[in-house]
Enzyme design. Structure first.
Site, mmCIF file in Angstrom:
data_model
loop_
_atom_site.group_PDB
_atom_site.id
_atom_site.type_symbol
_atom_site.label_atom_id
_atom_site.label_comp_id
_atom_site.label_asym_id
_atom_site.label_seq_id
_atom_site.Cartn_x
_atom_site.Cartn_y
_atom_site.Cartn_z
ATOM 1 N N CYS A 33 0.860 -1.178 0.000
ATOM 2 C CA CYS A 33 0.000 0.000 0.000
ATOM 3 C C CYS A 33 0.901 1.234 0.000
ATOM 4 O O CYS A 33 2.120 1.139 0.174
ATOM 5 C CB CYS A 33 -0.919 -0.002 1.219
ATOM 6 S SG CYS A 33 -0.067 0.260 2.781
ATOM 7 N N CYS B 268 3.027 1.673 3.199
ATOM 8 C CA CYS B 268 4.144 0.739 3.328
ATOM 9 C C CYS B 268 5.229 1.098 2.317
ATOM 10 O O CYS B 268 6.419 0.977 2.602
ATOM 11 C CB CYS B 268 3.669 -0.695 3.162
ATOM 12 S SG CYS B 268 2.668 -1.231 4.562
ATOM 13 N N CYS C 145 -2.497 -5.306 1.139
ATOM 14 C CA CYS C 145 -1.084 -4.957 1.078
ATOM 15 C C CYS C 145 -0.248 -6.169 1.484
ATOM 16 O O CYS C 145 -0.558 -6.866 2.449
ATOM 17 C CB CYS C 145 -0.830 -3.795 2.021
ATOM 18 S SG CYS C 145 0.912 -3.474 2.302
ATOM 19 N N CYS D 202 1.542 -4.937 5.231
ATOM 20 C CA CYS D 202 0.753 -4.653 6.442
ATOM 21 C C CYS D 202 -0.582 -5.389 6.452
ATOM 22 O O CYS D 202 -1.332 -5.293 7.419
ATOM 23 C CB CYS D 202 0.534 -3.152 6.602
ATOM 24 S SG CYS D 202 -0.637 -2.460 5.434
ATOM 25 N N ASP E 84 -2.478 -16.719 62.463
ATOM 26 C CA ASP E 84 -3.361 -17.876 62.384
ATOM 27 C C ASP E 84 -4.809 -17.423 62.545
ATOM 28 O O ASP E 84 -5.085 -16.319 63.012
ATOM 29 C CB ASP E 84 -3.024 -18.883 63.487
ATOM 30 C CG ASP E 84 -1.675 -19.544 63.243
ATOM 31 O OD1 ASP E 84 -1.241 -19.571 62.074
ATOM 32 O OD2 ASP E 84 -1.071 -20.016 64.217
HETATM 33 ZN ZN LIG Z 1 0.642 -1.669 3.780
#
Ligand SMILES: [Zn+2]
Length: 510
Positions: free
Chosen positions: A48, A51, A90, A93, A319
């Site tokens: 994409c 990226c 993509c 990602c 106790d």
């Molecule tokens: Zn991407």
């Protein structure tokens, strides 16, 4: 071009969080022509636009907010990810940086935060990607190195931004706007929105790690995958990786959860009952006591803070049949995933009064919020602490004169040797310990009954010191006075631990 480089350089320097690596590579800037080439290649292989930008080495997070390429806008903004054809996802990602997915997850996060109604005004987000994302990262990087001349030389020192940092920057604004909270883009917020991505092809794609490192045994973790990819030669990577990676075999799925880090409430308690245990007491799953001191203190705390759970710890324990008097025993309640955290001293004082009014046999004081680090005080110097007790002692071997009883006070710093008592042998290992009785003083009640006041080192078994535990504690009251004695009742008078600090508001309330 020169102007661009200067601007780019300035922006770049401002946003680099850690400059230490620059010492070894002082002037690495990817050139504009190369940048365009890298972007074009990334888009071609199925990245994409965001990226694609990431693989150019751009570290300016704000640059990822802008959409400059047409194809990004047409990437089905309003279509849920599951409906997209897999070819559109993509290859790096899996669509998590696509505007549609970002908005979709942001909306879910806002709904989740609103429903949970956390009072913490600041949140942060975390994204967990499938491990094969590391493989794809390396595969795209190697592919670019082989197809775009000069790429590896210019980008290798740039430390490509982690995908989750870009995601965090893109999504935090939307969540902040929708939830009315402010976002922490770092890692310091206590309230977290965690998003976990699952991807069906993960396991299959991880097989490459075993190919690169055949000697590897056991499941491939993120750390082993990372170290394997980093230590493999380019030739091995070219041989084993799919270059470039293919389209994802299925859209990812997301799991979203919110979690607030624990808060810690410290205080001191008195226990006036001889039939109540400190913690819930169960044997083989069945309750032995109706309620415990811990529950009487923490039930209201959990309710007030709307927490998922509580862990109670105290400076030692008494106790069931032992009372704790004086200023009480310090304790800490760790409240997990609390939804209400903004507690004022006044809120805590009110809570304290409520607990004390509801349970006459329990009393709490000095309730206060403390940090996780401060809770270490509770256990520190546990062995060096001293504790004071009062025991009600009966002579089973006839009357004892008052003078004889008073002679007990002559023993100062008396060292006794205690084998693990018979009554706790089922849960403690067999051992012999030396403990010190700092002082003791008898107070006669009748000729066969007396009160024994004593101060001892923490961890001394008082009951055994009185009755001798079949000779397993030596010396004991019987050997000191000559006779047989038993303990009828025991009170803890004080625990010498100067923490948590006394609350000034409590002065008139003790
Ligand atoms: Zn991407």
């Amino acid at each position: 071009m020169a102007f661009f480089s200067v601007v780019y350089c300035l922006c770049y320097w401002r946003f680099v969080p850690n400059l230490s690596w620059l010492n070894t590579a002082p002037s690495i800037m990817i050139e504009e022509a190369l940048r365009l080439q890298v972007e074009e290649e990334c888009l071609k292989i199925g990245c994409c636009v965001r990226c694609a930008r990431r693989f150019t080495g751009d570290r300016v997070l704000d640059n990822y907010v802008k959409h400059t390429v047409e194809s990004d806008a047409t990437q089905a903004d309003d279509e849920p990810p599951a409906k997209k054809a897999k070819g559109e996802l993509c290859i790096f990602c899996f669509g998590v940086l696509a505007p549609g997915d970002i908005e979709d997850i942001a909306m879910k996060a806002v709904a989740s935060l609103t429903e949970a109604d956390y009072d913490d005004p600041v949140f942060t987000t975390t994204l967990s990607m499938p491990v094969c994302n590391l493989v794809r990262d390396k595969s795209i990087y190697v592919h670019l190195g082989r197809t775009v001349a000069g790429y590896t030389d210019q980008v290798k020192f740039l430390h490509l931004l982690p995908l989750k940092d870009i995601w965090k920057h893109l999504i935090n604004g939307s969540i902040a706007k929708g939830s009315g909270k402010s976002a922490d883009n770092g890692y310091n917020a206590e309230l977290m929105v965690n998003v976990e991505m699952a991807y069906r092809g993960d396991r299959r794609e991880m097989e490459v790690i075993s190919k690169l490192r055949p000697e590897l045994r056991g499941p491939v973790t993120r750390t082993t995958a990372d170290s394997t990819l980093e230590s493999s030669t380019e030739a091995a990577l070219v041989r084993c990786l799919r270059l470039p990676p293919g389209p994802p075999v299925a859209p990812p799925t997301y799991q979203l959860s919110c979690l607030r880090n624990a808060i810690f409430v410290a205080g001191r308690y008195n226990k006036y009952s001889r039939t109540m245990s400190q913690t819930p007491w169960t044997v083989d799953g069945a309750r032995r006591t109706e309620s415990s001191l811990q529950e009487r203190i923490t039930d209201r705390l959990v309710q007030l803070t709307r927490s998922a759970g509580v862990r109670f710890s105290a400076s030692g324990r008494e106790d069931v049949d032992v009372r704790t008097l004086g200023r009480g025993r310090p304790f800490v309640a760790e409240l997990t995933d609390p939804h209400v955290t903004l507690l004022t001293p006044k809120d805590l004082l009110e809570l304290q009064r409520e607990i004390n009014a509801a349970h006459p046999e329990v009393r709490v004081r000095d309730l206060q919020l403390v940090t996780r680090e401060q809770t270490a005080h509770l256990k520190s110097g546990e062995e060096d602490k001293t504790k004071s007790y009062t025991a009600l002692v009966q002579s089973l071997s006839g009357p004892v004169s008052a003078d004889k009883l008073y002679s007990l006070a002559d023993h100062k710093e008396l060292v006794i040797s205690q084998q693990t008592p018979v009554r706790v042998l089922h849960r403690r290992p067999m051992a012999t310990r030396e403990k010190t009785i700092h002082w003791m003083k008898a107070e006669p009640i009748s000729d066969t009954l007396f009160k024994l006041h004593l101060q001892t080192q923490a961890g001394t078994y008082i009951k055994e010191f009185v009755h001798g535990d079949l000779g397993r504690t030596e010396p004991n009251v019987g050997t000191l006075l000559g006779g047989t004695f038993d303990i009828l009742a025991l009170d803890v008078e004080s625990i010498e631990l100067d923490w948590p600090p006394a609350m000034p508001e409590n002065d008139g309330d003790t």
